[in-house]
Design an enzyme around this catalytic site. Structure first.
Site, PDB file in Angstrom:
ATOM      1  N   HIS A 187       0.836  -1.208   0.000  1.00  0.00           N
ATOM      2  CA  HIS A 187       0.000   0.000   0.000  1.00  0.00           C
ATOM      3  C   HIS A 187       0.868   1.255   0.000  1.00  0.00           C
ATOM      4  CE1 HIS A 187      -3.772   2.223   1.259  1.00  0.00           C
ATOM      5  NE2 HIS A 187      -2.827   3.109   1.570  1.00  0.00           N
ATOM      6  N   GLU A 188       1.785   1.356   0.953  1.00  0.00           N
ATOM      7  CA  GLU A 188       2.608   2.558   1.071  1.00  0.00           C
ATOM      8  C   GLU A 188       3.631   2.655  -0.061  1.00  0.00           C
ATOM      9  OE1 GLU A 188       1.676   4.797   3.024  1.00  0.00           O
ATOM     10  OE2 GLU A 188       0.262   3.565   4.160  1.00  0.00           O
ATOM     11  N   HIS A 237       1.857   4.235  -3.054  1.00  0.00           N
ATOM     12  CA  HIS A 237       1.785   5.697  -2.950  1.00  0.00           C
ATOM     13  C   HIS A 237       3.113   6.329  -3.360  1.00  0.00           C
ATOM     14  CE1 HIS A 237      -2.132   6.072  -1.168  1.00  0.00           C
ATOM     15  NE2 HIS A 237      -1.813   5.505  -0.018  1.00  0.00           N
TER      16      HIS A 237
END
Length: 221
Positions: free
Chosen positions: A29-30, A33
């Site tokens: 997820h990170e 980003h």
């Protein structure tokens, strides 16, 4: 063991699957980003070592611990400087959406692996941990996909809305963002969650998980 289990949001026999799934879900997820921001011209996250699949760079100790104890938590937010983007609105939306979308992709891959193994007739011969692990991996990533798209700060859904509205409205949203974050915390940690956040999550998870399951199963059966 029983006393320890009372302080956890998950059963002890499920805990190893949850921990591994969290490591995968939060890290990807990170990373997503950070990677998308870098590709759109913002080197901020890359300069801080966040364009990596090393979980240590992304996990927040307190946020991870709260996931295990309270059932909700967070990873380390990825720093983003919109001034590096040539098209801040488009880049901002895609950077914010990249995280939840990565969780959706993981869930889809989990379904594909599960149905692929069943279609190949490998079900009875699988190691005991495969099915429960895939189940946790899928459910947790569907949860993170739906949860992060709720349009309340500090979630990704709120950031997407910020980049879609006019500059004046964005400025007003930023001005009152701290109050929105406080409201979000109240909705999460109080019984109000049973009437607000929880119904949204249950509806979204059932819809997304059910739709993926029905659609992807058609590829194999």
């Amino acid at each position: 063991m029983d006393q320890l289990e009372r302080f956890l949001a998950y059963d002890l026999d499920e805990l190893p699957y949850v921990i591994v799934s969290l490591l995968i879900a939060f890290t990807v997820h990170e990373f997503s980003h950070a990677y998308v921001a870098y590709k759109f011209g913002d080197p901020t996250a890359k300069n801080e070592g966040r364009v990596t699949l090393n979980p240590i760079s992304h996990l927040d100790p307190i946020g991870t611990l709260l996931i295990l104890i309270a059932g909700f938590g967070w990873a380390r937010p990825v720093p983003v400087n919109r001034f590096h983007f040539k098209n801040p609105k488009l880049a901002g939306v895609l950077v914010s959406f990249a995280g939840p979308f990565s969780n959706l992709i993981i869930a889809i891959l989990g379904f594909l692996i599960f149905y692929g193994l069943l279609a190949a007739g490998a079900g009875p011969d699988l190691p005991f941990f495969v099915q429960p692990f895939l189940n946790v991996l899928i459910n947790l990533n569907v949860l993170l996909f739906v949860f992060n798209l709720i349009p309340l700060p500090p979630l990704d859904g709120y950031r997407i809305i910020q980049d879609l509205v006019s500059a004046d409205l964005r400025a007003k949203m930023t001005q009152y963002e701290q109050y929105g974050s406080l409201i979000f915390l109240i909705l999460i940690i109080t019984p109000l969650s049973h009437y607000t956040i929880r119904p949204i999550l249950d509806t979204g998870i059932n819809f997304v998980g059910g739709t993926l399951s029905q659609f992807l199963s058609l590829l194999f059966f």
